[in-house]
Design a protein around this motif. Structure first.
Motif, PDB file in Angstrom:
ATOM      1  N   LEU A  83     -13.895  -9.037 -15.943  1.00 48.34           N
ATOM      2  CA  LEU A  83     -14.707  -7.981 -16.946  1.00 48.34           C
ATOM      3  C   LEU A  83     -13.494  -7.331 -17.913  1.00 48.34           C
ATOM      4  O   LEU A  83     -12.502  -6.692 -17.026  1.00 48.34           O
ATOM      5  N   ALA A  84     -13.640  -7.427 -18.968  1.00 47.83           N
ATOM      6  CA  ALA A  84     -12.435  -6.761 -19.863  1.00 47.83           C
ATOM      7  C   ALA A  84     -13.337  -6.153 -21.216  1.00 47.83           C
ATOM      8  O   ALA A  84     -14.149  -6.824 -21.523  1.00 47.83           O
ATOM      9  N   ALA A  85     -12.700  -5.038 -21.635  1.00 46.86           N
ATOM     10  CA  ALA A  85     -13.052  -4.482 -23.137  1.00 46.86           C
ATOM     11  C   ALA A  85     -12.110  -4.798 -23.957  1.00 46.86           C
ATOM     12  O   ALA A  85     -10.974  -4.764 -23.627  1.00 46.86           O
ATOM     13  N   ARG A  86     -12.514  -5.103 -25.231  1.00 43.54           N
ATOM     14  CA  ARG A  86     -11.361  -5.357 -26.134  1.00 43.54           C
ATOM     15  C   ARG A  86     -11.584  -4.222 -27.310  1.00 43.54           C
ATOM     16  O   ARG A  86     -12.723  -3.990 -28.067  1.00 43.54           O
ATOM     17  N   HIS A  87     -10.794  -3.168 -27.176  1.00 40.16           N
ATOM     18  CA  HIS A  87     -10.598  -2.114 -28.056  1.00 40.16           C
ATOM     19  C   HIS A  87      -9.361  -1.658 -28.733  1.00 40.16           C
ATOM     20  O   HIS A  87      -8.979  -0.527 -29.154  1.00 40.16           O
ATOM     21  N   GLY A  88      -8.271  -2.938 -28.913  1.00 38.19           N
ATOM     22  CA  GLY A  88      -7.040  -2.578 -29.409  1.00 38.19           C
ATOM     23  C   GLY A  88      -6.359  -3.757 -29.168  1.00 38.19           C
ATOM     24  O   GLY A  88      -6.712  -4.899 -28.396  1.00 38.19           O
TER      25      GLY A  88
END
Length: 393
Positions: A83-88
């Motif tokens: 699980l990962a977030a793409r925010h940069g």
């Protein structure tokens, strides 16, 4: 560029003369007892910087990117879910690496300028009753946007969901400059590099592994050779490496840890916060917004400053280099051309920061922005005067 001017890019950072000298050493036999006198204190120093009693510290001849690969390949197997977030830009690059390694990445798309979406993480983890997610990725400090995320909150989300996934943290531009609590936050793998908060040349990937992550490395199925922590672990037992180490950089790392511990970690963190607040005061005086969307997200290591709509922020960076011999960071990815970045990471003082603020201000006036010359410098000066450190650091 001028070698006499400090750099204001978010890595590689300025190198203190004391550390340059520590890295500049004669060749030694890395299989001799002398090497152990460098390796063991360096690893222990990193463990203290991580605020950990039980992290196994691994130091590879590489960079933060090699550290990311080490974290993934030693804890996961082909096709496993993360699980990962793409925010940069840097969270995006870690996701790209996962995908190229054959992992199944559940990506949470998040606006650039925001942090790790902790609430969304908790929802997803709570719904994953079969525990298919094996690792949660979190970028502690997103260097492209000047955003710091709450890693303790990510751990609370995992615990609230009762989820056993490992917590892997990119601390490349935070560790050794901002408070990082490996044990208290329940981090399983922390990744950083020598060229940021440790104030050294690029060339070392520095990692902390929890006992849980080290155990996972015994059965992880992704292929690795150079970045195998089990091989490194076995060699460390003999105060050695499985191949030729970067002993000069390791000697520098040992000295860098001494410098920070002598200053006191809390003083290091306070200094970074103070310098960052001065830069933010300058941006406010210029009437410019920050990329980070709210104060609790503001990074103490790099500030990404938005320029007016229709103005190419890269022009500031180019002009600073050409006219004044000073390096700032350009905008990356989705914020390319919209922000420029001022680093206040590693070897930095209030006085050095004022040089960068003054240069940025001159560039913006030169390029026709509606900035009053001296306004940002004065705002930063006032902040530093009122919050100065008696040591002068």
């Amino acid at each position: 560029m001028s070698f006499q001017n400090p750099v204001f890019i978010p890595g590689p950072t300025n190198i203190p003369e004391r550390l340059r000298k520590a890295c500049d050493m004669s060749t030694i036999d890395h299989r001799s007892p002398l090497f152990g006198q460098i390796l063991s204190p360096a690893r222990e120093g990193v463990r203290k910087v991580l605020k950990s009693d039980n992290a196994e510290v691994f130091i590879f001849p590489s960079t933060g990117t090699g550290g990311w690969e080490t974290a993934l390949t030693n804890t996961l197997s082909d096709g496993q879910k993360v699980l990962a977030a793409r925010h940069g830009m840097f969270s995006q690059r870690w996701i790209d690496m996962c995908q190229r390694l054959g992992l199944d990445v559940q990506v949470v798309e998040t606006p650039w300028g925001e942090g790790v979406p902790v609430d969304r993480y908790e929802e997803i983890l709570s719904a994953d009753t079969n525990h298919e997610i094996k690792a949660v990725l979190a970028t502690h400090n997103e260097t492209a946007t000047g955003v710091t995320s709450d890693i303790a909150a990510v751990r609370r989300a995992l615990d609230a969901a009762g989820h056993p996934a490992m917590l892997l943290v990119d601390g490349v531009s935070s560790i050794a400059s901002m408070d990082f609590r490996f044990d208290a936050w329940g981090v399983d793998v922390a990744v950083t590099g020598s060229q940021k908060g440790f104030m050294l040349p690029a060339g070392l990937a520095i990692l902390g592994f929890s006992p849980k992550a080290l155990e996972a490395s015994r059965s992880a199925g992704l292929r690795r050779v150079f970045f195998d922590v089990q091989s490194m672990h076995e060699s460390y037992a003999k105060n050695a490496y499985p191949y030729t180490p970067a002993f000069g950089l390791l000697n520098g790392l040992n000295e860098a840890c001494r410098m920070m511990l002598d200053e006191g970690l809390e003083n290091v963190f306070s200094r970074h916060n103070r310098i960052a607040e001065g830069v933010r005061a300058a941006a406010n005086a210029w009437g410019l917004d920050l990329c980070a969307r709210s104060p609790e997200l503001y990074s103490d290591t790099v500030t990404a400053i938005c320029t007016p709509r229709g103005f190419n922020s890269t022009d500031i960076v180019t002009h600073a280099a050409d006219a004044y011999g000073v390096a700032f960071g350009v905008g990356l990815g989705e914020v390319a051309g919209r922000v420029f970045r001022i680093n206040h990471l590693g070897s930095m003082t209030d006085v050095m920061a004022l040089c960068g603020i003054a240069t940025a201000e001159m560039c913006m006036v030169d390029l026709g922005l509606d900035i009053s010359l001296g306004s940002g410098v004065a705002a930063a000066q006032e902040y530093y005067r009122m919050h100065r450190n008696s040591s002068g650091a």
